[in-house]
Design a protein around this motif. Sequence first.
Motif, short mmCIF file in Angstrom:
data_model
loop_
_atom_site.label_atom_id
_atom_site.label_comp_id
_atom_site.label_asym_id
_atom_site.label_seq_id
_atom_site.Cartn_x
_atom_site.Cartn_y
_atom_site.Cartn_z
N ASP A 68 3.29 11.05 -4.13
CA ASP A 68 2.28 11.99 -4.38
C ASP A 68 1.32 12.59 -3.38
O ASP A 68 0.56 13.22 -3.33
CB ASP A 68 1.31 11.58 -5.74
N GLY A 69 2.05 12.22 -2.21
CA GLY A 69 1.31 12.69 -0.79
C GLY A 69 -0.06 12.02 -0.56
O GLY A 69 -0.57 12.14 0.68
N ARG A 70 -0.52 11.19 -1.14
CA ARG A 70 -1.72 10.52 -0.97
C ARG A 70 -1.69 9.43 0.14
O ARG A 70 -2.50 9.43 0.90
CB ARG A 70 -2.52 9.73 -1.96
N ILE A 71 -0.58 8.87 0.19
CA ILE A 71 -0.34 8.06 1.54
C ILE A 71 0.72 8.62 2.35
O ILE A 71 1.88 9.05 2.02
CB ILE A 71 0.24 6.51 1.20
N VAL A 72 0.20 8.91 3.47
CA VAL A 72 1.27 9.76 4.56
C VAL A 72 2.30 8.85 5.13
O VAL A 72 3.41 9.17 5.24
CB VAL A 72 0.41 10.56 5.38
N VAL A 73 1.94 7.88 5.47
CA VAL A 73 2.68 6.82 6.03
C VAL A 73 2.13 5.46 6.34
O VAL A 73 0.79 5.25 6.09
CB VAL A 73 3.06 7.23 7.73
N THR A 74 3.10 4.27 6.06
CA THR A 74 2.41 3.20 6.09
C THR A 74 3.57 2.07 6.50
O THR A 74 4.76 2.53 6.73
CB THR A 74 2.34 2.68 4.61
N GLY A 75 3.26 0.96 7.00
CA GLY A 75 3.97 0.00 7.70
C GLY A 75 3.39 -1.14 8.12
O GLY A 75 2.30 -1.13 8.36
N GLY A 76 4.13 -2.37 8.58
CA GLY A 76 3.82 -3.33 9.02
C GLY A 76 3.56 -3.53 10.62
O GLY A 76 4.01 -2.49 11.41
N LEU A 77 2.59 -4.00 10.86
CA LEU A 77 1.98 -4.40 12.40
C LEU A 77 2.69 -5.59 13.00
O LEU A 77 2.31 -6.61 12.46
CB LEU A 77 0.74 -4.05 12.73
N SER A 78 3.34 -5.57 14.24
CA SER A 78 3.82 -6.83 14.69
C SER A 78 2.92 -7.21 15.65
O SER A 78 2.00 -6.37 16.13
CB SER A 78 4.98 -6.40 15.51
N GLU A 79 3.00 -8.47 15.94
CA GLU A 79 2.09 -9.24 17.03
C GLU A 79 2.47 -8.69 18.41
O GLU A 79 3.77 -8.07 18.54
CB GLU A 79 2.15 -10.69 16.91
N GLU A 80 1.82 -8.93 19.46
CA GLU A 80 1.99 -8.57 20.77
C GLU A 80 3.36 -9.17 21.41
O GLU A 80 4.03 -8.39 22.10
CB GLU A 80 0.93 -8.89 21.70
N ASP A 81 3.73 -10.39 20.82
CA ASP A 81 5.13 -10.90 21.40
C ASP A 81 6.33 -10.16 20.38
O ASP A 81 7.32 -10.63 20.78
CB ASP A 81 5.03 -12.31 21.18
N GLY A 82 5.80 -9.49 19.49
CA GLY A 82 6.95 -8.49 18.76
C GLY A 82 7.25 -9.43 17.40
O GLY A 82 8.15 -9.04 16.46
N LEU A 133 -4.02 7.57 4.93
CA LEU A 133 -4.26 8.08 3.53
C LEU A 133 -4.80 9.34 3.77
O LEU A 133 -5.74 10.14 4.88
CB LEU A 133 -5.32 7.27 2.74
N ARG A 134 -4.45 10.38 2.65
CA ARG A 134 -5.33 11.62 2.76
C ARG A 134 -6.05 11.64 1.22
O ARG A 134 -5.77 11.21 0.32
CB ARG A 134 -4.03 12.83 2.36
N ALA A 135 -7.35 11.74 1.74
CA ALA A 135 -8.40 11.96 0.75
C ALA A 135 -9.63 12.75 1.04
O ALA A 135 -9.62 13.31 2.06
CB ALA A 135 -8.99 10.48 0.38
N SER A 136 -10.58 13.15 0.03
CA SER A 136 -11.38 14.00 -0.03
C SER A 136 -12.76 13.31 0.57
O SER A 136 -13.68 14.01 1.38
CB SER A 136 -11.64 14.83 -1.07
#
Length: 119
Positions: free
Chosen positions: A39-53, A63-66
């Motif tokens: 529905d376009g409310r979340i543009v992109v999402t994903g996990g974040l790795s630690e500095e060591d990968g 997110l897109r919101a008013s």
Amino acid sequence: MSTPERDYLFMMFVEIVDFTQLRELLPKHLAWLTRKVEDGRIVVTGGLSEEDGSEGNRALAILRASSLQAAQQLVVDDPFFVEGVCRLTFRQYTPRMHAEAFGRIFSGEQSKAVSPRAI
């Protein structure tokens, strides 16, 4: 005639705090997430790795919101949030410069499109 609401971008930082329910709730969370992306409310999402990968316990979504309140309201029915699997932090994000393709996702008044250079 009413003025349409303007969308803003919000970065949502996710910290997984309860791994005991994560695997059980993952299918429901992914279905919820898919609907929000569709529905376009979340543009992109994903996990974040630690500095060591290595895999971490954090993720990021844009997110897109008013408003900030509207962005926070978007997640009230996320199974991870409902069951306390994650902790969320929101920050409004104002792009200042973006690739032309990003302008199709979000055309902010303060952000300048930059064309890719020919190599």
